[in-house]
Design a protein around this motif. Structure first.
Motif, PDB file in Angstrom:
ATOM      1  N   ALA A   1     -10.724  -4.161  -0.792  1.00 33.45           N
ATOM      2  CA  ALA A   1      -9.346  -4.327  -1.253  1.00 33.45           C
ATOM      3  C   ALA A   1      -8.350  -3.593  -0.360  1.00 33.45           C
ATOM      4  CB  ALA A   1      -9.214  -3.854  -2.694  1.00 33.45           C
ATOM      5  N   TYR A   2      -8.755  -2.471   0.230  1.00 31.73           N
ATOM      6  CA  TYR A   2      -7.846  -1.765   1.135  1.00 31.73           C
ATOM      7  C   TYR A   2      -7.527  -2.630   2.354  1.00 31.73           C
ATOM      8  CZ  TYR A   2      -8.958   2.340  -1.632  1.00 31.73           C
ATOM      9  OH  TYR A   2      -9.117   3.219  -2.661  1.00 31.73           O
ATOM     10  N   ARG A   3      -8.548  -3.241   2.907  1.00 35.44           N
ATOM     11  CA  ARG A   3      -8.335  -4.134   4.060  1.00 35.44           C
ATOM     12  C   ARG A   3      -7.524  -5.352   3.656  1.00 35.44           C
ATOM     13  NH1 ARG A   3     -13.435  -5.354   7.734  1.00 35.44           N
ATOM     14  NH2 ARG A   3     -11.779  -6.293   8.942  1.00 35.44           N
ATOM     15  N   LEU A   4      -7.920  -5.978   2.550  1.00 31.76           N
ATOM     16  CA  LEU A   4      -7.241  -7.195   2.111  1.00 31.76           C
ATOM     17  C   LEU A   4      -5.767  -6.958   1.835  1.00 31.76           C
ATOM     18  CD1 LEU A   4     -10.004  -8.605  -0.250  1.00 31.76           C
ATOM     19  CD2 LEU A   4      -9.294  -9.545   1.969  1.00 31.76           C
ATOM     20  N   ARG A   5      -5.452  -5.907   1.108  1.00 29.89           N
ATOM     21  CA  ARG A   5      -4.049  -5.627   0.782  1.00 29.89           C
ATOM     22  C   ARG A   5      -3.269  -5.226   2.028  1.00 29.89           C
ATOM     23  NH1 ARG A   5      -2.220  -8.449  -1.464  1.00 29.89           N
ATOM     24  NH2 ARG A   5      -0.422  -7.209  -1.994  1.00 29.89           N
ATOM     25  N   HIS A   6      -3.919  -4.512   2.952  1.00 28.20           N
ATOM     26  CA  HIS A   6      -3.257  -4.164   4.216  1.00 28.20           C
ATOM     27  C   HIS A   6      -2.893  -5.435   4.985  1.00 28.20           C
ATOM     28  CE1 HIS A   6      -2.300  -2.066   7.903  1.00 28.20           C
ATOM     29  NE2 HIS A   6      -3.192  -2.789   8.540  1.00 28.20           N
ATOM     30  N   GLN A   7      -3.748  -6.450   4.860  1.00 25.09           N
ATOM     31  CA  GLN A   7      -3.514  -7.725   5.536  1.00 25.09           C
ATOM     32  C   GLN A   7      -2.628  -8.672   4.713  1.00 25.09           C
ATOM     33  OE1 GLN A   7      -7.608  -8.908   5.882  1.00 25.09           O
ATOM     34  NE2 GLN A   7      -7.996  -7.582   7.642  1.00 25.09           N
TER      35      GLN A   7
ATOM     36  N   LEU B   1     -10.198   7.651   3.236  1.00 21.88           N
ATOM     37  CA  LEU B   1      -9.386   6.485   3.515  1.00 21.88           C
ATOM     38  C   LEU B   1      -7.981   6.767   3.023  1.00 21.88           C
ATOM     39  CD1 LEU B   1      -9.214   3.628   4.584  1.00 21.88           C
ATOM     40  CD2 LEU B   1      -9.907   2.817   2.354  1.00 21.88           C
ATOM     41  N   THR B   2      -7.059   6.811   3.945  1.00 16.83           N
ATOM     42  CA  THR B   2      -5.657   7.062   3.611  1.00 16.83           C
ATOM     43  C   THR B   2      -4.807   5.941   4.177  1.00 16.83           C
ATOM     44  OG1 THR B   2      -5.233   8.308   5.641  1.00 16.83           O
ATOM     45  CG2 THR B   2      -5.996   9.569   3.722  1.00 16.83           C
ATOM     46  N   LEU B   3      -3.612   5.860   3.687  1.00 12.97           N
ATOM     47  CA  LEU B   3      -2.684   4.853   4.170  1.00 12.97           C
ATOM     48  C   LEU B   3      -2.479   4.976   5.676  1.00 12.97           C
ATOM     49  CD1 LEU B   3      -0.679   2.598   3.615  1.00 12.97           C
ATOM     50  CD2 LEU B   3       1.027   4.351   3.109  1.00 12.97           C
ATOM     51  N   GLU B   4      -2.377   6.200   6.154  1.00 14.25           N
ATOM     52  CA  GLU B   4      -2.143   6.432   7.576  1.00 14.25           C
ATOM     53  C   GLU B   4      -3.317   5.977   8.444  1.00 14.25           C
ATOM     54  OE1 GLU B   4       0.215   8.648   4.964  1.00 14.25           O
ATOM     55  OE2 GLU B   4      -1.920   8.985   5.220  1.00 14.25           O
ATOM     56  N   ARG B   5      -4.499   5.915   7.862  1.00 14.95           N
ATOM     57  CA  ARG B   5      -5.697   5.583   8.641  1.00 14.95           C
ATOM     58  C   ARG B   5      -6.283   4.212   8.306  1.00 14.95           C
ATOM     59  NH1 ARG B   5     -10.026   9.943   8.317  1.00 14.95           N
ATOM     60  NH2 ARG B   5     -10.711   8.860  10.162  1.00 14.95           N
TER      61      ARG B   5
ATOM     62  N   LEU C   1       0.832  -1.207   0.000  1.00  9.47           N
ATOM     63  CA  LEU C   1       0.000   0.000   0.000  1.00  9.47           C
ATOM     64  C   LEU C   1       0.863   1.253   0.000  1.00  9.47           C
ATOM     65  CD1 LEU C   1      -2.895  -0.935   2.460  1.00  9.47           C
ATOM     66  CD2 LEU C   1      -2.958  -0.872  -0.040  1.00  9.47           C
ATOM     67  N   GLU C   2       1.987   1.208   0.693  1.00  6.64           N
ATOM     68  CA  GLU C   2       2.881   2.368   0.772  1.00  6.64           C
ATOM     69  C   GLU C   2       3.494   2.724  -0.579  1.00  6.64           C
ATOM     70  OE1 GLU C   2       2.606   0.453   4.737  1.00  6.64           O
ATOM     71  OE2 GLU C   2       3.138  -0.341   2.781  1.00  6.64           O
ATOM     72  N   GLU C   3       3.609   1.763  -1.459  1.00  7.80           N
ATOM     73  CA  GLU C   3       4.250   1.978  -2.760  1.00  7.80           C
ATOM     74  C   GLU C   3       3.286   2.429  -3.852  1.00  7.80           C
ATOM     75  OE1 GLU C   3       7.794  -1.358  -2.513  1.00  7.80           O
ATOM     76  OE2 GLU C   3       5.778  -2.021  -3.044  1.00  7.80           O
ATOM     77  N   LEU C   4       1.997   2.407  -3.587  1.00 13.21           N
ATOM     78  CA  LEU C   4       1.014   2.752  -4.618  1.00 13.21           C
ATOM     79  C   LEU C   4       1.035   4.232  -4.964  1.00 13.21           C
ATOM     80  CD1 LEU C   4      -2.126   0.742  -3.413  1.00 13.21           C
ATOM     81  CD2 LEU C   4      -0.406   0.057  -5.107  1.00 13.21           C
ATOM     82  N   THR C   5       0.795   4.521  -6.242  1.00 10.69           N
ATOM     83  CA  THR C   5       0.574   5.902  -6.659  1.00 10.69           C
ATOM     84  C   THR C   5      -0.847   6.279  -6.241  1.00 10.69           C
ATOM     85  OG1 THR C   5      -0.368   5.312  -8.801  1.00 10.69           O
ATOM     86  CG2 THR C   5       2.051   5.576  -8.695  1.00 10.69           C
ATOM     87  N   GLN C   6      -1.187   7.549  -6.328  1.00  8.16           N
ATOM     88  CA  GLN C   6      -2.543   7.981  -5.977  1.00  8.16           C
ATOM     89  C   GLN C   6      -3.581   7.300  -6.871  1.00  8.16           C
ATOM     90  OE1 GLN C   6      -3.436   9.750  -3.303  1.00  8.16           O
ATOM     91  NE2 GLN C   6      -5.564   9.439  -3.846  1.00  8.16           N
TER      92      GLN C   6
END
Length: 144
Positions: free
Chosen positions: A95-101, A79-83, A15-20
Motif C-alpha cells: 500500500a505504501y508503494r501503491l499510494r505513492h504511485q 519506512l518513512t515518507l521521506e524514504r 501520503l504527506e497528509e496521513l497521521t501516524q
C-alpha cells in the motif's frame, strides 16, 4: 438529515497528509519487509530470502517487538515518507508503494476487509519463513 458516507482516508489523503496512525494502518501485515534481502555485488540486484528477522513472530505474522525494532535489530529499516521511493523492493501490492504511485490498494487489504488474514489467500505474506541464525547462508534461502 442524509447520511453521507465519506471516502476512506487512504483514498482521499496523500501520503504527506496521513497521521501516524493512518500511515501505520496502510501496512497490510504481509511480513515481507521482515525478510532478509541480499544484494548481488556484480549487478546490484536485490534478492529476497525466506529468512526472517529474529524479532519476527512466525505464528502471529508480525514483529514481536514492533515499538523497539529499530533499537533491537541492526539494519531494520523504517519506512518513512521521506524514504518511500527507496523501497522499490517492497511487493508491488504494498500500500505504501501503491499510494505513492497514486494507485488504489488491493481489495484484499485489511483496511478494506477489516480482516488481517485476507492477505494470506492472495500469497501476500512471508511464506514458510525461518528465523535467522548465526550460522546461516542466506543464499541457500533465496526466493525465486
Amino acid at each position: 438529515m442524509e447520511n453521507i458516507e465519506t471516502a476512506p482516508f487512504w483514498e482521499t489523503k496523500t501520503l504527506e497528509e496521513l497521521t501516524q496512525s493512518e500511515w501505520e494502518a496502510l501496512c497490510d501485515g504481509c511480513g515481507l519487509c521482515c525478510l532478509h534481502r541480499i544484494q548481488d555485488e556484480d549487478d546490484d540486484a536485490i534478492y529476497l530470502t525466506r529468512v526472517a528477522c529474529h524479532c519476527y513472530d512466525i505464528a502471529a505474522h508480525a514483529c514481536s517487538d514492533y515499538a523497539n525494532r529499530h533499537e533491537r535489530v541492526e539494519g531494520c529499516m523504517k519506512l518513512t515518507l521521506e524514504r518511500v521511493e527507496e523501497f522499490d523492493w517492497l511487493p508491488e501490492s504494498c500500500a505504501y508503494r501503491l499510494r505513492h504511485q497514486g494507485r488504489a490498494i488491493p481489495s484484499w487489504h485489511p483496511l478494506i476487509t477489516k480482516d488481517p488474514a485476507t492477505v494470506h489467500p492472495h500469497g501476500m505474506h512471508a511464506l514458510n519463513p525461518i528465523l535467522e541464525k548465526d550460522e546461516i547462508d542466506l543464499e541457500d534461502y533465496i526466493i525465486d
